[in-house]
Scaffold this motif. Structure first.
Motif, PDB file in Angstrom:
ATOM      1  N   THR A 289      -9.963   5.675   6.537  1.00  0.00           N
ATOM      2  CA  THR A 289      -9.187   5.639   5.304  1.00  0.00           C
ATOM      3  C   THR A 289      -8.522   4.261   5.214  1.00  0.00           C
ATOM      4  O   THR A 289      -8.622   3.456   6.141  1.00  0.00           O
ATOM      5  CB  THR A 289      -8.095   6.724   5.338  1.00  0.00           C
ATOM      6  OG1 THR A 289      -7.200   6.419   6.419  1.00  0.00           O
ATOM      7  CG2 THR A 289      -8.690   8.124   5.527  1.00  0.00           C
ATOM      8  N   VAL A 290      -7.817   4.002   4.124  1.00  0.00           N
ATOM      9  CA  VAL A 290      -7.095   2.731   4.015  1.00  0.00           C
ATOM     10  C   VAL A 290      -6.070   2.617   5.139  1.00  0.00           C
ATOM     11  O   VAL A 290      -5.936   1.564   5.767  1.00  0.00           O
ATOM     12  CB  VAL A 290      -6.436   2.579   2.623  1.00  0.00           C
ATOM     13  CG1 VAL A 290      -5.511   1.355   2.593  1.00  0.00           C
ATOM     14  CG2 VAL A 290      -7.495   2.479   1.534  1.00  0.00           C
ATOM     15  N   ASP A 291      -5.367   3.712   5.437  1.00  0.00           N
ATOM     16  CA  ASP A 291      -4.415   3.669   6.552  1.00  0.00           C
ATOM     17  C   ASP A 291      -5.129   3.331   7.850  1.00  0.00           C
ATOM     18  O   ASP A 291      -4.596   2.592   8.689  1.00  0.00           O
ATOM     19  CB  ASP A 291      -3.681   5.004   6.685  1.00  0.00           C
ATOM     20  CG  ASP A 291      -2.718   5.238   5.529  1.00  0.00           C
ATOM     21  OD1 ASP A 291      -1.951   4.317   5.204  1.00  0.00           O
ATOM     22  OD2 ASP A 291      -2.746   6.341   4.958  1.00  0.00           O
TER      23      ASP A 291
ATOM     24  N   TRP B 257       0.836  -1.201   0.000  1.00  0.00           N
ATOM     25  CA  TRP B 257       0.000   0.000   0.000  1.00  0.00           C
ATOM     26  C   TRP B 257       0.879   1.262   0.000  1.00  0.00           C
ATOM     27  O   TRP B 257       0.630   2.197  -0.762  1.00  0.00           O
ATOM     28  CB  TRP B 257      -0.947  -0.007   1.197  1.00  0.00           C
ATOM     29  CG  TRP B 257      -1.655   1.294   1.385  1.00  0.00           C
ATOM     30  CD1 TRP B 257      -1.558   2.125   2.454  1.00  0.00           C
ATOM     31  CD2 TRP B 257      -2.579   1.917   0.488  1.00  0.00           C
ATOM     32  NE1 TRP B 257      -2.349   3.236   2.273  1.00  0.00           N
ATOM     33  CE2 TRP B 257      -2.987   3.133   1.071  1.00  0.00           C
ATOM     34  CE3 TRP B 257      -3.089   1.573  -0.770  1.00  0.00           C
ATOM     35  CZ2 TRP B 257      -3.888   4.002   0.450  1.00  0.00           C
ATOM     36  CZ3 TRP B 257      -3.982   2.433  -1.379  1.00  0.00           C
ATOM     37  CH2 TRP B 257      -4.373   3.628  -0.774  1.00  0.00           C
ATOM     38  N   GLU B 258       1.891   1.285   0.830  1.00  0.00           N
ATOM     39  CA  GLU B 258       2.783   2.452   0.893  1.00  0.00           C
ATOM     40  C   GLU B 258       3.431   2.703  -0.466  1.00  0.00           C
ATOM     41  O   GLU B 258       3.610   3.855  -0.858  1.00  0.00           O
ATOM     42  CB  GLU B 258       3.859   2.258   1.966  1.00  0.00           C
ATOM     43  CG  GLU B 258       3.332   2.192   3.382  1.00  0.00           C
ATOM     44  CD  GLU B 258       2.764   3.509   3.884  1.00  0.00           C
ATOM     45  OE1 GLU B 258       3.161   4.569   3.374  1.00  0.00           O
ATOM     46  OE2 GLU B 258       1.916   3.467   4.799  1.00  0.00           O
ATOM     47  N   ASP B 259       3.768   1.642  -1.184  1.00  0.00           N
ATOM     48  CA  ASP B 259       4.406   1.773  -2.497  1.00  0.00           C
ATOM     49  C   ASP B 259       3.433   2.195  -3.594  1.00  0.00           C
ATOM     50  O   ASP B 259       3.832   2.802  -4.578  1.00  0.00           O
ATOM     51  CB  ASP B 259       5.072   0.454  -2.906  1.00  0.00           C
ATOM     52  CG  ASP B 259       6.290   0.129  -2.050  1.00  0.00           C
ATOM     53  OD1 ASP B 259       6.821   1.045  -1.376  1.00  0.00           O
ATOM     54  OD2 ASP B 259       6.706  -1.051  -2.047  1.00  0.00           O
ATOM     55  N   SER B 260       2.151   1.853  -3.452  1.00  0.00           N
ATOM     56  CA  SER B 260       1.191   2.098  -4.534  1.00  0.00           C
ATOM     57  C   SER B 260       0.171   3.195  -4.224  1.00  0.00           C
ATOM     58  O   SER B 260      -0.595   3.568  -5.093  1.00  0.00           O
ATOM     59  CB  SER B 260       0.438   0.795  -4.863  1.00  0.00           C
ATOM     60  OG  SER B 260      -0.392   0.422  -3.770  1.00  0.00           O
ATOM     61  N   ARG B 261       0.167   3.714  -3.005  1.00  0.00           N
ATOM     62  CA  ARG B 261      -0.856   4.671  -2.577  1.00  0.00           C
ATOM     63  C   ARG B 261      -0.851   5.923  -3.454  1.00  0.00           C
ATOM     64  O   ARG B 261       0.151   6.604  -3.578  1.00  0.00           O
ATOM     65  CB  ARG B 261      -0.598   5.087  -1.134  1.00  0.00           C
ATOM     66  CG  ARG B 261      -1.511   6.206  -0.683  1.00  0.00           C
ATOM     67  CD  ARG B 261      -0.996   7.022   0.491  1.00  0.00           C
ATOM     68  NE  ARG B 261      -0.022   6.371   1.301  1.00  0.00           N
ATOM     69  CZ  ARG B 261      -0.168   6.154   2.595  1.00  0.00           C
ATOM     70  NH1 ARG B 261      -1.234   6.548   3.212  1.00  0.00           N
ATOM     71  NH2 ARG B 261       0.786   5.565   3.267  1.00  0.00           N
ATOM     72  N   PRO B 262      -2.020   6.247  -4.028  1.00  0.00           N
ATOM     73  CA  PRO B 262      -2.129   7.514  -4.759  1.00  0.00           C
ATOM     74  C   PRO B 262      -2.192   8.677  -3.765  1.00  0.00           C
ATOM     75  O   PRO B 262      -2.634   8.505  -2.630  1.00  0.00           O
ATOM     76  CB  PRO B 262      -3.456   7.383  -5.523  1.00  0.00           C
ATOM     77  CG  PRO B 262      -4.078   6.101  -5.106  1.00  0.00           C
ATOM     78  CD  PRO B 262      -3.200   5.433  -4.120  1.00  0.00           C
ATOM     79  N   ALA B 263      -1.775   9.867  -4.203  1.00  0.00           N
ATOM     80  CA  ALA B 263      -1.839  11.052  -3.338  1.00  0.00           C
ATOM     81  C   ALA B 263      -3.286  11.355  -2.952  1.00  0.00           C
ATOM     82  O   ALA B 263      -3.575  11.756  -1.834  1.00  0.00           O
ATOM     83  CB  ALA B 263      -1.208  12.245  -4.034  1.00  0.00           C
TER      84      ALA B 263
END
Length: 121
Positions: A61-63, A7-13
């Motif tokens: 949120t996803v986080d 997720w950290e690598d692919s997360r959109p802004a």
């Protein structure tokens, strides 16, 4: 941990997705969550009405989804079942039974609309 790294690598802004709560609770959704920078907007999918601010934290949120799972792990929940998107790492659904012999304290979440990148502010 691996899913959160994906997720950290692919997360959109900025992104939008929808989820519903699977619990013995009043507000289940589904709710569409839109994250743009530090701004988070939550609306009910069916009506488009905003989620009251007093209930906003019920639809993270996803986080926030990851935070719920980590908290359950660190709190020694009785049972945790989770499924993650293999590409993005997003928890697509999970079920937590916090206490083995307690009734109605379980919590589940299910993503009903996949994470989609949106234009920034």
């Amino acid at each position: 941990e691996e899913a959160r790294e994906r997720w950290e690598d692919s997360r959109p802004a900025s992104y939008v997705f929808a989820l519903e709560r699977l619990c013995f609770c009043g507000s289940r959704g589904p709710v569409r969550v839109r994250i743009q920078g530090i701004s988070v907007e939550r609306v009910y999918v069916d009506s488009g009405s905003p989620v009251p601010s007093t209930m906003a934290e019920l639809f993270p949120t996803v986080d926030g989804l990851f935070d719920i799972l980590v908290s359950a792990l660190e709190g020694d929940a009785h049972e945790i079942r989770a499924t993650y998107d293999p590409a993005t790492g997003v928890p697509t659904d999970f079920w937590i039974d916090y206490l083995e012999f307690a009734i109605d304290e379980e919590l589940g979440m299910r993503v009903t609309e996949e994470v989609e990148a949106v234009g920034g502010p």
